[in-house]
Design an enzyme around this catalytic site. Sequence first.
Site, PDB file in Angstrom:
ATOM      1  CG  ASP A 625       7.851   9.371   2.808  1.00  0.00           C
ATOM      2  OD1 ASP A 625       6.741   9.672   3.295  1.00  0.00           O
ATOM      3  OD2 ASP A 625       8.118   9.446   1.598  1.00  0.00           O
ATOM      4  CB  ILE A 626       6.415   4.445   0.950  1.00  0.00           C
ATOM      5  CG1 ILE A 626       6.226   3.537   2.176  1.00  0.00           C
ATOM      6  CG2 ILE A 626       6.406   3.612  -0.325  1.00  0.00           C
ATOM      7  CD1 ILE A 626       4.894   2.792   2.206  1.00  0.00           C
ATOM      8  CD  GLU A 668       3.084   8.943   1.709  1.00  0.00           C
ATOM      9  OE1 GLU A 668       3.530   9.845   0.986  1.00  0.00           O
ATOM     10  OE2 GLU A 668       1.901   8.926   2.122  1.00  0.00           O
TER      11      GLU A 668
END
Length: 754
Positions: A625-626, A668
């Site tokens: 996950d960003i 994301e």
Amino acid sequence: MTPGVNSTAGCPDRRRPASACTRRLGALGLLLLLVLAWFPARAEAAYPAEAGDFQQSLDLKDRLAILEDRTGKLTIENVRKPEFSSLFRSYSDSGLAGTLSDSVYWVRIRLHNGSPYAKNLLLELSKPQLSEVTLYQFENGRLIQKAHTGHALPFGEREILHRNFVFQLVFPPSAEQELYMRVHTDTYLQLPMKLWEVQSFVEREQNVNLILGAYYGIMLIMALYHVFLYFSIRDRTYLYYMMFILSFAGLQLVWDGLAYAYLWPNAPAWELKSNPVFIVLTTLAALLFTSSFLSVARHSPRMGRIMKGVSAGMMACLASFPLLSAAASTRIAVYAATAGLLTCIAGVFAVRLRSRTVLYYSLAWAALFAGAILNILAAFKLLPLNFWSLYGIRLGSVAETMLLSLALADRFNLLRSEKRLEERQAVMLKALHRATRTLTSTHNIDQQLSLALTSLSRVTGCESGWILLEEEEAYVPKAAVGSGGGVWNKHEEGGLEDDPFYARLLAERTVLWTDGSLVPCGTGPGVRTCIGIPVMYHGRVLALIVLYSIGYRTISQEECRILSDFSSQVAVSIENARLFGEINRMATTDGLTGVYNRTYFLKLAERHFDRSQGSDYPLSVIMVDIDHFKSINDHYGHQAGDRVIQEVVYRLRKLLHSRGLIGRYGGEEFIVLLPGVRADRALRLAEAMREQLELTPVELEADEQTITISLGVASSDRSVHSLTELINKADQALYDAKENGRNRVRAYGSKRSV
């Protein structure tokens, strides 16, 4: 002789526009016809005819005075009154010739016998289609003869049984007489009138009957000849031409008055309608013959449909004639014939063919067209009525019949020659049809091109060749046969614009055949036949096929068409294969990043999970996950956010190589599947991913932004019973990594971040 308008038509079969010489000759011929049509026309006042000062015959056209009675109520007593005398005008400049109306016309002729001898003469009115004609002969104010005739009356009631209207006149010596003629017609008004000496009239009739007998005999023989050809060849063109000959001959019989004299003398009602019926029948037969002979529908489908529509209109006209008056039928027939003539001329320009057969055809119809055009112009009063406009159509009909017979004979020879090509074309079609079915059974472009090239080499007899496929605005060699393998070194750079063969093939975009004088580079010496085939799809050249041979090969135009059609099938197969690949890619990958989409990733992951169950085959999952991605979107915008996602995926794939699968899980979030990788190795790979993203900033709007990611790792063991359970564990580990400050790696079940 000719009453109204005949509009028979034929169209020359030309593949290219006629030569400049042919156009000049045609224009000169038309100019000459118009000059001849105008030359004899003079406007002169009617003056008395000297019945005693001529030998053989005297043309009365310039000696006729005419009065139009629009009401039809005037009597002979009325028109002979002095006050009506000034109302008569010279027929030559009255403008009434060629008119079609319900009026009654009174014609006055003043005759003077200045000789000391009595004269027995014949007055001939050569217009058999006049409905009613009443002759009044006056001498010294006294009525000495009244005769009533016309084709509205039975033929047997005529005083002299002749195809034209003939009246016997007796002139005492030094006598003056006045003739009045009451005329009513349901067709175009024409008054070709002559005075004859009896002996001269009889001699003329013998000559005319001989000529007419020969003319109609020729027409009958030609009709029977083409009936025989039709039953021998079963080509409807010959049937249509036979119909044209018979209907045209029937029209001439009506115009000559012979049909009423010999075929239906007791049927005046039919006689009144026979003229428009045969005009339309002749034009209809000419339309059908033209369409069939020129194959108009094949060369110009739109023009073929127009000709069918006009033909249907002709049939509708025929069906309506019993319900209409003779005058209305004639008017409709003239308009229909004019439309038919113009349609046939339009067919010529639509087809644009040229051959020896069509040369005969063009000359034949040109002769008949010239007469028909003059006749139509005269009917519409655009040209004066004279010998050329009156008899022009008959003068051209004999030459037209002979030349068209030559054209049909030449067509017969061409059909025999074409038939010899049918077997070779049938073999070609059969082979390429099999190849087409095979092409559509695979979506592998390389296999398609190899199969297409092999099939084309076999059917054309060219033992060598290659295919260049368009890729990224260049043509790249993809398949070769025979000695065509030399192309691989000749076209490595892909530029073809400097090669004359390719330049012409790309410019013309049609099948190109040469005798070896023009060949592409890479063919080698001794080539005597070279064929270029562009593979076209919606106006774009997808590929170029080159076939060549050291032997001499020829291909017909029809074979070129077959090759072109097959190349179209190849183009469709190539595009279908590309479309299939594109659809497959769209169905399996994420549009933004190019990695697997969630659905397809889970499908692949399920297969690996099933393999790992009940075995020592390890399987690990990393959820990525960003960090703070929403703030990036809010600060830099969604386009910058997309740029960040693409950069993250690029770096992850670079580190991953072929060790696993990566997919976009949502937003994301990304998921990495590592088949054959245990938990410890998965953790080290996850940490390498985190470090790579943290150490290398991403440029966003001239700023360098450090991007960090959080990762959760889970590995399969005997306690994990489904892929969903394994992913949930990795997702839980990711949640723990984010809860403990982000920018870290957390393994499922571990309280320590990596």
